[in-house]
Structure formats: structure tokens, C-alpha cells
Design a protein around this motif. Structure first.
Motif, PDB file in Angstrom:
ATOM      1  N   ALA A 427       0.825  -1.210   0.000  1.00  0.00           N
ATOM      2  CA  ALA A 427       0.000   0.000   0.000  1.00  0.00           C
ATOM      3  C   ALA A 427       0.860   1.261   0.000  1.00  0.00           C
ATOM      4  O   ALA A 427       0.540   2.245  -0.680  1.00  0.00           O
ATOM      5  CB  ALA A 427      -0.928  -0.012   1.214  1.00  0.00           C
ATOM      6  N   THR A 430       2.482   1.681  -3.500  1.00  0.00           N
ATOM      7  CA  THR A 430       1.527   2.034  -4.561  1.00  0.00           C
ATOM      8  C   THR A 430       0.754   3.311  -4.256  1.00  0.00           C
ATOM      9  O   THR A 430      -0.141   3.689  -5.015  1.00  0.00           O
ATOM     10  CB  THR A 430       0.531   0.878  -4.776  1.00  0.00           C
ATOM     11  OG1 THR A 430      -0.120   0.567  -3.530  1.00  0.00           O
ATOM     12  CG2 THR A 430       1.242  -0.362  -5.297  1.00  0.00           C
ATOM     13  N   LYS A 432      -1.352   4.014  -1.774  1.00  0.00           N
ATOM     14  CA  LYS A 432      -2.692   3.880  -1.195  1.00  0.00           C
ATOM     15  C   LYS A 432      -2.627   4.259   0.282  1.00  0.00           C
ATOM     16  O   LYS A 432      -2.458   3.407   1.157  1.00  0.00           O
ATOM     17  CB  LYS A 432      -3.209   2.456  -1.383  1.00  0.00           C
ATOM     18  CG  LYS A 432      -3.388   2.079  -2.851  1.00  0.00           C
ATOM     19  CD  LYS A 432      -3.877   0.643  -2.988  1.00  0.00           C
ATOM     20  CE  LYS A 432      -4.056   0.264  -4.454  1.00  0.00           C
ATOM     21  NZ  LYS A 432      -4.484  -1.152  -4.600  1.00  0.00           N
ATOM     22  N   LYS A 433      -2.763   5.531   0.526  1.00  0.00           N
ATOM     23  CA  LYS A 433      -2.531   6.087   1.860  1.00  0.00           C
ATOM     24  C   LYS A 433      -3.444   5.477   2.925  1.00  0.00           C
ATOM     25  O   LYS A 433      -2.972   5.005   3.965  1.00  0.00           O
ATOM     26  CB  LYS A 433      -2.715   7.607   1.805  1.00  0.00           C
ATOM     27  CG  LYS A 433      -2.694   8.291   3.155  1.00  0.00           C
ATOM     28  CD  LYS A 433      -3.019   9.764   3.012  1.00  0.00           C
ATOM     29  CE  LYS A 433      -3.327  10.394   4.360  1.00  0.00           C
ATOM     30  NZ  LYS A 433      -3.682  11.817   4.240  1.00  0.00           N
ATOM     31  N   GLU A 434      -4.761   5.515   2.706  1.00  0.00           N
ATOM     32  CA  GLU A 434      -5.702   5.043   3.719  1.00  0.00           C
ATOM     33  C   GLU A 434      -5.491   3.565   4.029  1.00  0.00           C
ATOM     34  O   GLU A 434      -5.522   3.141   5.182  1.00  0.00           O
ATOM     35  CB  GLU A 434      -7.143   5.294   3.258  1.00  0.00           C
ATOM     36  CG  GLU A 434      -7.523   6.759   3.149  1.00  0.00           C
ATOM     37  CD  GLU A 434      -7.486   7.460   4.497  1.00  0.00           C
ATOM     38  OE1 GLU A 434      -7.703   6.785   5.528  1.00  0.00           O
ATOM     39  OE2 GLU A 434      -7.234   8.673   4.530  1.00  0.00           O
ATOM     40  N   GLU A 435      -5.283   2.782   2.981  1.00  0.00           N
ATOM     41  CA  GLU A 435      -5.044   1.351   3.173  1.00  0.00           C
ATOM     42  C   GLU A 435      -3.763   1.124   3.966  1.00  0.00           C
ATOM     43  O   GLU A 435      -3.710   0.282   4.874  1.00  0.00           O
ATOM     44  CB  GLU A 435      -4.955   0.658   1.811  1.00  0.00           C
ATOM     45  CG  GLU A 435      -4.576  -0.810   1.865  1.00  0.00           C
ATOM     46  CD  GLU A 435      -5.653  -1.688   2.469  1.00  0.00           C
ATOM     47  OE1 GLU A 435      -5.355  -2.852   2.784  1.00  0.00           O
ATOM     48  OE2 GLU A 435      -6.795  -1.207   2.640  1.00  0.00           O
TER      49      GLU A 435
END
Length: 513
Positions: A427, A430, A432-435
Motif C-alpha cells: 500500500a 503504490t 494507497k494512503k488510507e489502506e
């Protein structure tokens, strides 16, 4: 719209957090009513005087209930005619302490700190009961025991426990419980994200008072509360604030306060509660220096993030994000507890709608005709109080079993950590901050479970291993802070540092296996 999502999420998280101990609370109340009965319940708590107050503290410390789950139990104690002072001592002790929280607490800091917390809780519980008895109690406070027929030995008695637990879910108890859950959800959902991250500092004399103000009306589960206390110790924050969180944050919520005031009278009840808060606050300030063992204090803390909005300003919040955060709270015991409460509520609602005159309970308490036929195995005459005490002891045993389920051994813990670590790394890489933030929080929690799992199985925790594990959590916190600051470049640069700390941690626990 973000505010609405924040409030709804915090309400849901609070309900999930409370589910297990709330489910236990409904059944403890039912066991008292249908197996012990009023007289045996009064005998269990020892009657008047210091003996009763101390016994209330002991029993409260053994039962795995929270500040919401204690409400149906306290209502049943009052219904059984237990002295008000004894009930208050029980209420002041039960939410904070149980075998799970005590053993977990021993891993958080110097054991002497938790031992002092426990001793202080005992003294405050007994003092709170004695204060009510000597200063506020009136002769009219005592209720006459609500005696009623008991179910005969056998399967009917077991069914009657389930029926009583079900009816409790549609009683005023549920109203008080909903007050606590809804207030906490609104309270936490409306406070801006991270607003408490710079508070509760050791060098700020206002920290214990601020903690009292914030934590008293808000709900905190037993184990989540202990985890927050662990973060306070880990970050070198105020020991006094940690004690206030332990005593008032874990011990009270608005629903419990409203119940107490409705039973005690608002004027006397508020004065009593104010005096208790002053006593707790005084003890907290006295503990600040002698029990402070941190070598340095962190600039900020995430210990109180659950009492603020889960979403930073400007976040892109969706149903999927909210559901994902909610599901993080659901672990092994929560689905069973939530399902059990739902079934009890359905049964209780059905009885409320279609059996208001109590025909089911009348049938359950009807004695069978005298017969000389052999008594079946389910109908043997084991005294109700014996079964009641066995059932309560069974809950204590259940809490110990749950301890081993909730805190797995290192092999199981690392199997889960490997999965979460991989998902967190992917995460971050890639973008994907929240994840990534969700997975880092899971990773942090798993390292805490790892330590407790080792402690309860071996009875000790190597200080060096604890230091290395704490270092991993600090690196995870640095990574999380970078993501919260939208600094993805820095977050990616921190990944090798986190991996190095993780490697050291895994090697230590492999050595211990």
C-alpha cells in the motif's frame, strides 16, 4: 458528509468494542436473577459494612464486564436488595479490572505502576461505597428485594436464564447503554482528527484534569483502554493522566452516569460523583512523579485517536472506507457477541410484544407435579445458588480462555503479522494512503498482542525483547506520521528502516520460541 460518516463510524466502533463484555453483562444479570435469586445474591456480596464493600471489589475484579456491561448487573443487584453502597463499590471496580486487563497491564510499563493502579482502585471503590453510606445514604434508598418464584431444577432453569437475559436487552438497561454508545460516537466523531495528539504531556500540569474531563463521559472498553494506557507509557506521557483514564475513562461513561443519577437522585448522585472525581484526580496527581519511569517524552501521541474524528480534514470518505475501518474492530469474539446480543434482542422484543403478562416466565417457574419416576439427568435438583456460583466462575474461566484466543502465541501472531506487513508495504509503495495507515495500525496492534501472548504463556518478558519490539512500533509510528502528512516520498524512504526493525523483532521472538 464527512462529519456524518465520522459519527456513524465511531458509534459502530464503540458498539463493536463493547459487544463482548456487554454480552457477558446481560448473562451475569440473568444468572443472578434466575439461578442465585435475591437472597443468594445478597449473601454473595456480603451484606453491609466493609466486608460487603471489599467483596464487591473482589467480585467486580473477576467478572469480565465493562462500564456498559456493568449496568444490567448493577440493576439486578439493586433489584435483589443489595445495599446501595455495595453496588457503588462494585460499579467502581468491575469495569477497570478483570484477569485479561490485569495481565495485559503488567506488560505495559513497570509492573509496580499497574499494581499501584489496582491498589488505588480497590481503595477508591471501598471509599466510594463508604462515602455514600456515611454522607449521602437515606433510609428510603434501600429497596425491598423483588422476590419471585424461581424456576425448578432442570432445563426450565437454563431456559429461564436465556429468557431473563433477552428481556434485559429490551429493558431500561438498553436505554442507558445506548446513551453511552451514542454519546461516545457523537463526541469522538465531532472532535477534529488528531486534536488530542499533543495533549496529556508529563510536563503539563493540566494533563490529569484534561483527561478527567474528556474520559469521564466517553466509553472505553477494557482492553482498548489498557492499550491507550500502554501508549501513554510508551510515549512518556502523564502517568496521572493514565490513571485517570484507567479509573474514569474505562470505569465510566455517560450511560452509566445517567443510570446512577436516576437511581441515587440527581443532586446527591452528582455530589457523590464529584467527590469521587476529586479523589481520583488527587490520586492521579500524587502518582505523577513517583510512578513516572520514562526516559524521554514523545512530541505527540496517537493514544487518543479513537476519541477524535477518524478522518483528516478533506479526506475522501466513502462507504467502503468506513466499512473497512469498522471491520478492523471485529476480531474473534465480537461476531459471536454481536450475534448473541442480536438474538437476545429479537427474543426479548418478541416476548415484549406478545407476552406482556409473563406467561412464558409463569410456565418456566411452575413446579412439576410430584412424581416417583426416576429423575432425568437434566432435572436433578442441584441448588440454584450452586449453579449460579459455578456459572459466574465459568465466566472467569471463559475470560482466561479468551485471553489465550485474543493473544496468540508467537507463531500464530507472526503468521498474521507477515500478511499485514506485506499489505502495508504494498500500500505504501503504490500510494494507497488510507489502506497503508489501516495496515500499519493493525501491525502495531499485533506487536502488542505478540508481547502479551508471550507474557501470559511464560510469565515474563525479556526487557531487551520488549525494547526491540517498542522500537519497531516507533518506526511504524514514524511511517504512519509520514502518511498522515501526505509525504509519500518520506514514507517510502522509511520502509527499509521499518523492515530492519521488523527483522530484529522477529529474530528475537524466534529465539524465544
Amino acid at each position: 458528509m464527512d462529519i456524518l460518516w465520522s459519527v456513524l463510524l465511531r458509534i459502530g466502533q464503540t458498539a463493536v468494542e463493547a459487544s463482548s463484555t456487554l454480552f457477558v453483562g446481560f448473562f451475569v444479570a440473568a444468572v443472578m436473577r434466575r439461578m442465585l435469586g435475591p437472597e443468594s445474591t445478597r449473601n454473595l456480596f456480603g451484606g453491609e459494612g466493609l466486608k460487603g464493600l471489599f467483596r464487591a471489589w473482589v467480585i467486580g475484579s473477576l467478572l469480565p464486564v465493562c462500564s456498559l456491561g456493568v449496568i444490567p448487573v448493577a440493576r439486578e443487584m439493586r433489584r435483589a436488595g443489595v445495599p446501595t453502597a455495595t453496588i457503588l463499590a462494585f460499579v467502581l471496580a468491575a469495569p477497570q479490572l478483570n484477569p485479561l486487563s490485569f495481565l495485559y497491564g503488567l506488560t505495559l510499563s513497570e509492573p509496580i505502576v499497574i499494581i499501584c493502579f489496582v491498589i488505588a482502585t480497590m481503595l477508591l471503590a471501598i471509599s466510594g461505597g463508604e462515602l455514600w453510606k456515611r454522607v449521602f445514604e437515606k433510609p428510603s434508598d434501600s429497596l425491598l428485594p423483588c422476590d419471585e418464584p424461581m424456576a425448578p431444577p432442570g432445563i426450565k432453569r437454563l431456559i429461564s436464564v436465556v429468557v431473563s437475559a433477552a428481556k434485559e436487552t429490551v429493558s431500561p438497561s438498553m436505554g442507558y447503554i445506548l446513551i453511552g454508545i451514542l454519546f461516545t460516537g457523537f463526541f469522538a466523531g465531532l472532535i477534529p482528527h488528531g486534536a488530542l495528539s499533543m495533549t496529556m504531556r508529563h510536563d503539563d500540569w493540566k494533563s490529569p484534569a484534561l483527561m478527567a474531563l474528556i474520559s469521564l463521559p466517553a466509553y472505553s472498553g477494557v482492553l482498548p483502554g489498557m492499550m491507550r494506557i500502554g501508549l501513554i507509557f510508551e510515549h512518556g506521557n502523564s502517568t496521572g493522566a493514565a490513571f485517570l483514564l484507567f479509573e474514569l475513562g474505562v470505569g465510566f461513561n455517560l450511560g452509566l452516569i445517567v443510570w446512577a443519577m436516576s437511581e441515587l437522585g440527581w443532586r446527591r448522585g452528582m455530589l457523590w460523583l464529584l467527590m469521587i472525581c476529586v479523589l481520583v484526580l488527587g490520586v492521579g496527581y500524587l502518582m505523577e512523579q513517583p510512578l513516572y519511569f520514562a526516559k524521554e517524552e514523545a512530541v505527540h501521541t496517537h493514544a487518543f485517536d479513537d476519541w477524535t474524528s477518524p478522518f483528516p480534514s478533506g479526506s475522501n470518505v466513502s462507504y467502503e472506507v468506513v466499512l473497512g475501518k469498522l471491520m478492523q474492530k471485529v476480531e474473534v469474539l465480537e461476531p459471536v457477541a454481536l450475534g448473541g446480543i442480536l438474538l437476545l434482542f429479537i427474543l426479548g422484543s418478541t416476548l415484549y410484544c406478545f407476552d406482556r403478562v409473563g406467561q412464558v416466565e409463569k410456565w418456566l417457574t411452575t413446579l412439576p407435579p410430584v412424581s416417583e419416576a426416576p429423575v432425568g439427568v437434566w432435572n436433578r435438583g442441584v441448588p440454584g445458588p450452586v449453579l449460579g456460583v459455578v456459572a459466574l466462575l465459568g465466566l472467569v474461566v471463559f475470560s482466561m480462555v479468551a485471553l489465550y484466543i485474543y493473544y496468540p502465541d508467537p507463531k500464530q501472531a507472526f503468521a498474521e503479522i507477515v500478511r499485514v506487513r506485506t499489505e502495508a508495504s504494498v500500500a505504501v509503495r503504490t500510494g494507497k494512503k488510507e489502506e497503508a495507515i489501516r495496515r500499519i495500525q493493525q501491525w502495531d496492534l499485533l506487536t502488542r498482542k505478540l508481547q502479551v501472548g508471550v507474557f501470559i504463556r511464560t510469565g515474563s518478558m525479556d526487557p531487551e525483547v520488549g525494547k526491540i519490539t517498542e522500537d519497531l512500533r516507533e518506526r511504524l509510528e514514524d511511517l504512519r506520521d509520514a502518511l498522515l502528512a501526505d509525504d509519500l516520498t518520506k514514507a517510502k524512504e522509511l520502509l527499509p528502516i521499518v523492515e530492519k526493525a521488523y527483522g530484529k523483532c522477529r529474530a528475537c521472538f524466534k529465539f524465544n520460541e
